[in-house]
Design an enzyme around this catalytic site. Structure first.
Site, PDB file in Angstrom:
ATOM      1  N   GLU A 148       1.160  -1.377  -0.046  1.00  0.00           N
ATOM      2  CA  GLU A 148      -0.063   0.042  -0.034  1.00  0.00           C
ATOM      3  C   GLU A 148       0.963   1.170   0.007  1.00  0.00           C
ATOM      4  O   GLU A 148       1.863   1.013   0.586  1.00  0.00           O
ATOM      5  CB  GLU A 148      -1.036  -0.051   1.320  1.00  0.00           C
ATOM      6  N   ASN A 170     -12.127  -0.840  -1.282  1.00  0.00           N
ATOM      7  CA  ASN A 170     -11.579  -1.244   0.097  1.00  0.00           C
ATOM      8  C   ASN A 170     -12.138  -0.712   1.197  1.00  0.00           C
ATOM      9  O   ASN A 170     -12.739   0.234   1.459  1.00  0.00           O
ATOM     10  CB  ASN A 170      -9.860  -0.583   0.189  1.00  0.00           C
ATOM     11  N   GLU A 171     -12.604  -1.781   1.895  1.00  0.00           N
ATOM     12  CA  GLU A 171     -13.252  -1.664   3.302  1.00  0.00           C
ATOM     13  C   GLU A 171     -14.385  -0.773   3.373  1.00  0.00           C
ATOM     14  O   GLU A 171     -14.341   0.099   4.314  1.00  0.00           O
ATOM     15  CB  GLU A 171     -12.032  -1.436   4.319  1.00  0.00           C
ATOM     16  N   TYR A 192      -7.224  -8.950  11.171  1.00  0.00           N
ATOM     17  CA  TYR A 192      -5.821  -8.832  11.948  1.00  0.00           C
ATOM     18  C   TYR A 192      -6.140  -9.343  13.234  1.00  0.00           C
ATOM     19  O   TYR A 192      -6.980  -8.857  13.956  1.00  0.00           O
ATOM     20  CB  TYR A 192      -5.670  -7.050  12.054  1.00  0.00           C
ATOM     21  N   GLU A 247      -6.603  -9.287   3.107  1.00  0.00           N
ATOM     22  CA  GLU A 247      -5.578  -8.430   4.076  1.00  0.00           C
ATOM     23  C   GLU A 247      -5.578  -9.409   5.480  1.00  0.00           C
ATOM     24  O   GLU A 247      -6.803  -9.641   5.892  1.00  0.00           O
ATOM     25  CB  GLU A 247      -6.096  -7.027   4.495  1.00  0.00           C
ATOM     26  N   GLN A 306       1.545  -6.741   5.305  1.00  0.00           N
ATOM     27  CA  GLN A 306       1.719  -6.249   4.149  1.00  0.00           C
ATOM     28  C   GLN A 306       3.142  -6.867   3.635  1.00  0.00           C
ATOM     29  O   GLN A 306       3.485  -7.834   4.400  1.00  0.00           O
ATOM     30  CB  GLN A 306       1.839  -4.654   3.803  1.00  0.00           C
TER      31      GLN A 306
END
Ligand code: AHR
Length: 535
Positions: free
Chosen positions: A62, A207-208, A279, A331, A386
């Site tokens: 990113e 994204n999100e 995460y 992710e 990442q």
């Protein structure tokens, strides 16, 4: 630590189910009468849990902190090549064999105007990135990324901006990348020095956008409409592209999963996959300070995957669709929010989300890879988030790089997993922690590659104090030869690598497994993650 009073038998296959039953304790003469085989793994190579796509082990870059600038790209550095690419990082990425890299975000993309990042570098605008509060020079953009992918021997996965971006801008980017010639955007690409179209196959629709933190966030229905429109327009430019819709990923949000249902009801027919982000962190909020719980958090990911697939199946049935959506876990990683600054304070390439990964973090990363492999039937894309500097297995400075602890489980997946995921039957004692199902001491995944007969086992021992024996029962043909047996372990779970001590967390040889009469016995040290391969 709260253990169940009676040890329980834990059984899981690809669907991971726990059942209560008496303890399984056995004595095996091959190991000496005093050693108990506490865990049994039944390995039947015919019992497939899905073909393992290489794209399951992709990664992510990113425009965030030092991921791109000073990470993969540093013109003027003695370590850079003529294109400004860091050659040491390129070599590390090639050595890993990363098959796919998602770009340019992440939250960065929800405000990104891709046209800022093409054309003569001197004319590109210097912009303020609102997601991370950083300065973006746009010196590195789509063409540079696609050239880097070629140099890194990896495939691109481009995300389009569906936050502030328009449907036309998304379609124009596909045209810029994939149309050969004779249209406004393809001719511009050629004028920019790239005659051959890139043929980018994987495309993410935003994204999100479920998250209140995301620029342009919207409810599921609004996203579903926008994603469907964008998908149709992008496919008119190139019919062959593979499209991934956003999926909600935060169980704490009030519309978690409902967001997915509302979105998918509107865009299901237009897309190939839906994404999930995860995460895990050793934060007080997630673990209450318990390492036993931290090492079990991947069970939450197993749960999230099952829940997401349930929503996909619900929508599929309601719409009468035949197609089954794949899941893109695009992710995933360990991330300790509290320990990693995320406000760039208007700087260029500041140190953001730079986490010093510990041995414990590496064990959790390994467990997340186990989860990915167990769900290979439906997860077709995975991106370690990442790749460089920000939440990454590779950390650079001006003079070189070092490999973080999480590099090793990721490397093992890339190097040793292959063919199909095997649905294991596992009997193992378990323990209890608050808010999670019964936690098996041994967490395992396996693969079988019919082309070369290789069988690989990935196993986490969550027991913090005791080594654990595993007895593998080969239900199909037993393998002939051990090819590799490595383990990540140590007495200090907080140990981390650094420039000064780059090998504090490093794989060691595992004690050689013992095989006899269709069975193999392996001893896993306390708090360890191991890979064992036979052929
Ligand atoms: O990977 C860091 C950030 O985490 C990404 O930009 C965003 O998508 C997620 O919340």
């Amino acid at each position: 630590m709260s253990f169940s009073p009676a040890r329980r038998r834990f059984l899981h296959d690809s669907a991971l189910a726990a059942i209560a039953s008496p303890a399984l304790l056995r004595t095996d003469p091959a190991l000496g009468a005093a050693r108990r085989a506490q865990t049994r793994i039944f390995f039947d190579a015919r019992r497939s849990a899905g073909t393992l796509e290489r794209t399951l082990f992709g990664s992510f870059l990113e425009h965030l902190g030092r991921a791109v600038y000073d990470g993969i790209y540093q013109p003027g550095s003695p370590l850079a090549d003529a294109q400004g690419f860091r050659t040491d990082v390129l070599a590390a990425v090639r050595r890993l064999g990363v098959p796919l890299v998602r770009y340019p975000g992440g939250s960065f993309v929800s405000q990104y105007n891709w046209e800022d990042g093409i054309g003569p570098p001197a004319q590109r605008p210097r912009t303020l990135n609102l997601a991370w509060n950083t300065i973006e020079t746009n010196r590195f953009g789509t063409d540079e990324f696609l050239a880097w992918c070629q140099a890194a021997h990896t495939a691109p996965y481009l995300a389009v901006n569906l936050g502030t971006g328009s449907i036309l801008a998304a379609a124009a980017l596909v045209e810029y990348c994939n149309r050969p010639v004779g249209t406004h955007w393809s001719d511009l690409r050629r004028r920019n020095g790239h005659a051959t179209p890139y043929g980018v196959h994987y495309w993410g629709l935003g994204n999100e956008l479920f998250g209140p933190w995301e620029i342009g966030h919207m409810d599921g229905a609004a996203y579903g409409r926008k994603a469907a429109d964008a998908a149709q327009a992008m496919r008119r430019v190139d019919r062959s592209i593979y499209l991934i819709a956003c999926g909600s990923s935060d169980p704490a949000l009030p519309d978690y999963l409902q967001w997915d249902r509302e979105a998918l009801e509107r865009c299901y027919h237009e897309v190939d996959a839906v994404s999930l982000h995860c995460y895990l962190g050793d934060t007080r909020a997630q673990t209450g300070g318990s390492t036993e719980k931290y090492l079990a958090l991947n069970l939450q990911l197993d749960r999230q995957i099952r829940d997401k697939l349930a929503v996909c199946e619900y929508v599929r049935t309601r719409l009468g669709a035949r197609k089954r959506l794949a899941l893109a876990l695009d992710e995933w990683n360990v991330w300790d929010y509290g320990r990693t600054p995320s406000n760039g304070r208007g700087q260029l390439a500041p140190h953001l989300l730079e986490q010093d990964y510990t041995l414990a973090d590496a064990l959790v990363a390994g467990s997340m890879l186990n989860t990915l492999m167990r769900h290979a039937a439906r997860i077709k894309i995975g991106c370690l988030a990442q790749l460089v500097n920000a939440l990454a297995p590779i950390t650079t400075d001006a003079h070189g790089l070092f490999l973080q602890s999480i590099y090793y489980p990721y490397r093992w997946a890339l190097e040793y997993a292959g063919g199909a995921s095997v649905a294991l039957l596992i009997e193992t004692p378990s323990y209890r922690v608050p808010e999670l199902p019964l936690v098996p001491y041994i967490d395992a995944a396996a693969t079988y590659d019919a082309t070369n007969g290789r069988r690989t086992l990935f196993a986490l021992n969550r027991d913090l104090t005791a080594a654990r024996q595993i007895e593998i029962v080969w239900e199909s043909a037993a393998p002939q030869r051990l090819r590799a047996a490595y383990v990540l372990t140590g007495t200090d779970l907080n140990a981390a690598n650094s420039f000064a001590a780059p090998r504090r967390v490093h794989p060691q040889k595992l004690n050689e497994p013992v095989s006899r009469a269709g069975r193999t016995w392996v001893e896993l040290p306390p708090a360890s993650y191991a890979v064992i391969q036979w052929d």
